[in-house]
Design an enzyme around this catalytic site. Structure first.
Site, PDB file in Angstrom:
ATOM      1  N   GLU A   1       5.270   4.923   2.760  1.00 16.04           N
ATOM      2  CA  GLU A   1       3.986   5.394   2.248  1.00 16.04           C
ATOM      3  C   GLU A   1       3.864   5.025   0.779  1.00 16.04           C
ATOM      4  O   GLU A   1       4.792   5.235   0.007  1.00 16.04           O
ATOM      5  CB  GLU A   1       3.919   6.921   2.373  1.00 16.04           C
ATOM      6  CG  GLU A   1       2.557   7.424   2.785  1.00 16.04           C
ATOM      7  CD  GLU A   1       2.524   8.945   2.812  1.00 16.04           C
ATOM      8  OE1 GLU A   1       2.794   9.498   3.875  1.00 16.04           O
ATOM      9  OE2 GLU A   1       2.231   9.538   1.773  1.00 16.04           O
TER      10      GLU A   1
ATOM     11  N   HIS B   1      -4.518   7.871   8.648  1.00 14.07           N
ATOM     12  CA  HIS B   1      -4.548   9.221   8.084  1.00 14.07           C
ATOM     13  C   HIS B   1      -4.007  10.115   9.200  1.00 14.07           C
ATOM     14  O   HIS B   1      -3.472   9.620  10.204  1.00 14.07           O
ATOM     15  CB  HIS B   1      -5.991   9.554   7.681  1.00 14.07           C
ATOM     16  CG  HIS B   1      -6.101  10.674   6.695  1.00 14.07           C
ATOM     17  ND1 HIS B   1      -5.753  11.961   7.016  1.00 14.07           N
ATOM     18  CD2 HIS B   1      -6.510  10.705   5.393  1.00 14.07           C
ATOM     19  CE1 HIS B   1      -5.942  12.743   5.960  1.00 14.07           C
ATOM     20  NE2 HIS B   1      -6.398  12.003   4.953  1.00 14.07           N
TER      21      HIS B   1
ATOM     22  N   GLU C   1       8.021  13.670   4.564  1.00 17.56           N
ATOM     23  CA  GLU C   1       8.324  14.041   3.178  1.00 17.56           C
ATOM     24  C   GLU C   1       8.933  15.431   3.081  1.00 17.56           C
ATOM     25  O   GLU C   1       8.220  16.416   2.857  1.00 17.56           O
ATOM     26  CB  GLU C   1       7.052  13.990   2.321  1.00 17.56           C
ATOM     27  CG  GLU C   1       6.543  12.591   2.074  1.00 17.56           C
ATOM     28  CD  GLU C   1       5.433  12.529   1.026  1.00 17.56           C
ATOM     29  OE1 GLU C   1       4.917  13.593   0.612  1.00 17.56           O
ATOM     30  OE2 GLU C   1       5.086  11.421   0.623  1.00 17.56           O
TER      31      GLU C   1
ATOM     32  N   ALA D   1      -0.644  10.978  -6.979  1.00 15.69           N
ATOM     33  CA  ALA D   1       0.126  11.520  -5.845  1.00 15.69           C
ATOM     34  C   ALA D   1      -0.700  12.483  -5.002  1.00 15.69           C
ATOM     35  O   ALA D   1      -0.409  12.696  -3.825  1.00 15.69           O
ATOM     36  CB  ALA D   1       1.378  12.215  -6.346  1.00 15.69           C
ATOM     37  N   SER D   2      -1.746  13.039  -5.586  1.00 17.81           N
ATOM     38  CA  SER D   2      -2.613  13.939  -4.821  1.00 17.81           C
ATOM     39  C   SER D   2      -3.390  13.174  -3.758  1.00 17.81           C
ATOM     40  O   SER D   2      -4.029  13.764  -2.901  1.00 17.81           O
ATOM     41  CB  SER D   2      -3.624  14.589  -5.763  1.00 17.81           C
ATOM     42  OG  SER D   2      -4.468  13.574  -6.297  1.00 17.81           O
TER      43      SER D   2
ATOM     44  N   LYS E   1     -12.166   8.718   4.253  1.00 17.23           N
ATOM     45  CA  LYS E   1     -12.214  10.016   3.571  1.00 17.23           C
ATOM     46  C   LYS E   1     -12.584   9.804   2.102  1.00 17.23           C
ATOM     47  O   LYS E   1     -12.193   8.811   1.497  1.00 17.23           O
ATOM     48  CB  LYS E   1     -10.854  10.719   3.686  1.00 17.23           C
ATOM     49  CG  LYS E   1     -10.869  12.088   3.055  1.00 17.23           C
ATOM     50  CD  LYS E   1      -9.737  12.970   3.490  1.00 17.23           C
ATOM     51  CE  LYS E   1      -9.822  14.317   2.773  1.00 17.23           C
ATOM     52  NZ  LYS E   1      -8.870  15.294   3.259  1.00 17.23           N
TER      53      LYS E   1
HETATM   54  C1  IDC Z   1      -2.976  13.603   1.899  1.00 18.66           C
HETATM   55  C2  IDC Z   1      -4.302  13.063   2.385  1.00 18.66           C
HETATM   56  C3  IDC Z   1      -5.371  14.103   2.176  1.00 18.66           C
HETATM   57  C4  IDC Z   1      -4.945  15.387   2.851  1.00 18.66           C
HETATM   58  C5  IDC Z   1      -3.585  15.821   2.327  1.00 18.66           C
HETATM   59  C6  IDC Z   1      -3.067  17.108   2.946  1.00 18.66           C
HETATM   60  O1  IDC Z   1      -4.590  11.855   1.729  1.00 18.66           O
HETATM   61  O2  IDC Z   1      -6.607  13.654   2.673  1.00 18.66           O
HETATM   62  O3  IDC Z   1      -5.896  16.391   2.606  1.00 18.66           O
HETATM   63  O4  IDC Z   1      -2.668  14.786   2.558  1.00 18.66           O
HETATM   64  O5  IDC Z   1      -2.889  16.994   4.266  1.00 18.66           O
HETATM   65  C7  IDC Z   1       1.708  12.263   0.566  1.00 18.66           C
HETATM   66  C8  IDC Z   1       1.664  12.711   1.966  1.00 18.66           C
HETATM   67  C9  IDC Z   1       0.304  12.499   2.582  1.00 18.66           C
HETATM   68  C10 IDC Z   1      -0.783  12.794   1.576  1.00 18.66           C
HETATM   69  C11 IDC Z   1      -0.670  11.786   0.442  1.00 18.66           C
HETATM   70  C12 IDC Z   1      -1.756  11.918  -0.633  1.00 18.66           C
HETATM   71  O6  IDC Z   1       2.670  12.152   2.790  1.00 18.66           O
HETATM   72  O7  IDC Z   1       0.184  13.328   3.715  1.00 18.66           O
HETATM   73  O8  IDC Z   1      -2.018  12.650   2.219  1.00 18.66           O
HETATM   74  N1  IDC Z   1       0.637  11.891  -0.153  1.00 18.66           N
HETATM   75  O9  IDC Z   1      -1.680  13.172  -1.237  1.00 18.66           O
HETATM   76  N2  IDC Z   1       2.776  12.190  -0.200  1.00 18.66           N
HETATM   77  C13 IDC Z   1       2.396  11.824  -1.435  1.00 18.66           C
HETATM   78  C14 IDC Z   1       1.041  11.621  -1.423  1.00 18.66           C
END
Ligand code: IDC
Length: 476
Positions: free
Chosen positions: A257, A60, A168, A263-264, A296
């Site tokens: 990744e 993370h 990204e 996606a959230s 988390k």
């Molecule tokens: C997410 C983490 C989450 C954090 C968020 C914002 O899982 O805990 O709060 O970022 O910082 C991505 C990103 C990646 C994301 C992940 C899930 O590269 O940083 O992590 N995600 O949302 N792209 C698509 C999905």
């Protein structure tokens, strides 16, 4: 005479047998077996030019979950999870990010630790400049140039280190034009000091638009690959078609990744879609790195939030994402209570602290490890906000070694005026009892050299405006 010769031959054969047994018992590490990776004809290949499949796990954000950067964790991933690559994710612009107030010194230390553990274990490592809310990679281009030049120089002799220069890109600023312009300075910054490490370039729309890279690839440099990301509960066959098309046409792609969540990073998990994705990746030998190694409370995390250990995990520690991943990487589930990994815990040490203390600092002298050291802590309230009727107070503590000797371990005690809960914390292990918070180091920031500092931060939530009443620091 003949008898003697026959005897010698017999002894020789037995010795060879023992040697053979020993060698087969000690399996080669991924790096021993494959050596330096490179990109050839649209594929990642090993030192012999054979296809190599990256199977990775991403940390993370390093500022937020530093405790998982430890050797036992990486060894567990290697030995029990079928992982050959660790991705070190360093956010650039989020809270605690490299370009937005995070401690660059601490973040670089964590990367050093991560690279050294991975190297000791014969694993590959990807250093990820994790742009996200800064959708346009040009926002912090100057910082990226400096960071990558310094980092690529430091690891120039490491055949196992790869660089991912923009996680990204997204939004209108994250266009392929801007990415190319960014890559146009970052790639030469790396190549100037490190001629052949693999460099992975992010693509527009959160690293989904590999078609844009296919239409207009980066030229003039070798060992370049492009990033593609998916989250299986959101991204389905349309996205698979896009990836397959690019790869079929010869674009070197690494999925740096992915997850089976939405996606959230949260919501449902979709193992059936996840399996479809893995089938496609396997079909083309595309490398993949799963997001994320933490506990988390989100469905893309690989460990349950109840899991407090930072390595040697057993089946009961895994989320649905975690158990699915092990199955996908090794072909079998993690069964029983079989923790693996070395014996170092990596999540801090239990060395004792001693001596009396005064508010703000303690003093002492001497160089033996059990004696007090001169350390000073400066607390600072950096932000306060109100949300849902509660007060949030964010503190930053800088701990400085003011003495001539190295501080080998430390402890900070903070007392606050009002009752509170710790709602976030970074760069320190924290334990609250009533209004007293005890902060201890992680393995990577335990040692402070003379005049060196380390930064720790936390956010507390309380019903009334908060303030610190006492701060004590002890170093040994
Ligand atoms: C997410 C983490 C989450 C954090 C968020 C914002 O899982 O805990 O709060 O970022 O910082 C991505 C990103 C990646 C994301 C992940 C899930 O590269 O940083 O992590 N995600 O949302 N792209 C698509 C999905």
């Amino acid at each position: 005479m003949r008898k003697k010769r026959r005897m010698l031959l017999f002894v020789f054969l037995i010795l060879m047998g023992i040697l053979g047994m020993y060698q087969s018992a000690k399996a080669a590490t991924p790096y021993e077996a494959n050596g330096r990776l490179s990109v050839s004809k649209g594929k990642v290949v090993n030192a012999k030019g054979e296809a190599f499949v990256i199977k990775g796990v991403s940390t993370h954000g390093l500022s937020w979950y530093p405790e998982y950067v430890n050797k036992q964790a990486f060894q567990t991933l290697r030995d029990n999870w079928g992982v050959n690559t660790i991705r070190l994710a360093m956010y650039t612009a989020e809270y605690g990010g490299y370009c937005t107030g995070g401690s660059q010194e601490n973040l670089k230390k964590l990367i050093d630790q991560g690279v050294s553990y991975a190297t000791d274990l014969g694993m590959y490592v990807i250093i990820d400049w994790h742009i996200l809310s800064d959708g346009n990679p040009l926002t912090y281009q100057a910082q990226a140039n400096r960071f990558f030049q310094e980092t690529a120089k430091k690891y120039a002799g490491y055949g196992n280190v790869m660089y991912e220069i923009c996680n990204e890109p997204n939004g209108s600023g994250g266009s392929w034009k801007n990415i190319k312009s960014y890559a146009g300075t970052v790639i030469p910054a790396i190549r100037g000091v490190n001629s052949n490490a693999i460099i992975i370039v992010g693509t527009p729309t959160w690293s989904q638009d590999v078609d844009k890279a296919l239409a207009d690839p980066i030229t003039g440099y070798g060992n370049i690959a492009y990033a593609f990301h998916f989250y299986a509960a959101t991204h389905k066959s349309d996205m698979r078609n896009k990836l397959e098309n690019a790869v079929k046409k010869g674009l070197p792609v690494v999925v740096t990744e992915f997850g089976i969540s939405e996606a959230s990073g949260n919501g449902t998990v979709d193992t059936a879609e996840g399996n479809r994705w893995i089938t496609l990746l396997n079909q083309y030998g595309i490398g993949r790195v799963c997001w994320n190694l933490s506990n988390k409370n989100e469905t893309c995390a690989l460990l349950k939030s109840s899991c407090k250990t930072t390595g040697g995990w057993t089946a009961s520690d895994l989320t649905a994402s975690g158990s699915w991943l092990i199955q996908a990487y090794t072909g079998k589930a993690l069964t029983g209570n079989t923790p693996s990994g070395g014996s170092t815990s990596g999540s801090g040490t239990t060395g004792s602290t001693s001596g009396s203390s005064t508010t703000g600092s303690t003093s002492g002298s001497g160089s033996s490890t059990s004696e007090k050291k001169v350390v000073k802590v400066s607390p600072k309230k950096v932000a306060v906000w109100k949300s849902g009727g509660k007060y949030y107070s964010q503190y930053k503590l800088v701990l400085k070694n003011k003495g001539a000797g190295t501080v080998n371990n430390w402890k900070i005690i903070v007392k606050l005026k009002q009752s509170y809960v710790v709602s976030d914390k970074w760069c320190g292990r924290m334990k609250r009892v009533d209004k007293t918070l005890t902060i201890r180091p992680y393995e990577w920031n335990r040692v402070i050299s003379p005049n060196g500092t380390t930064e720790i931060g936390f956010i507390v939530r309380s019903s009334r405006p908060q303030r610190i009443t006492t701060v004590l620091a002890k170093g040994v």
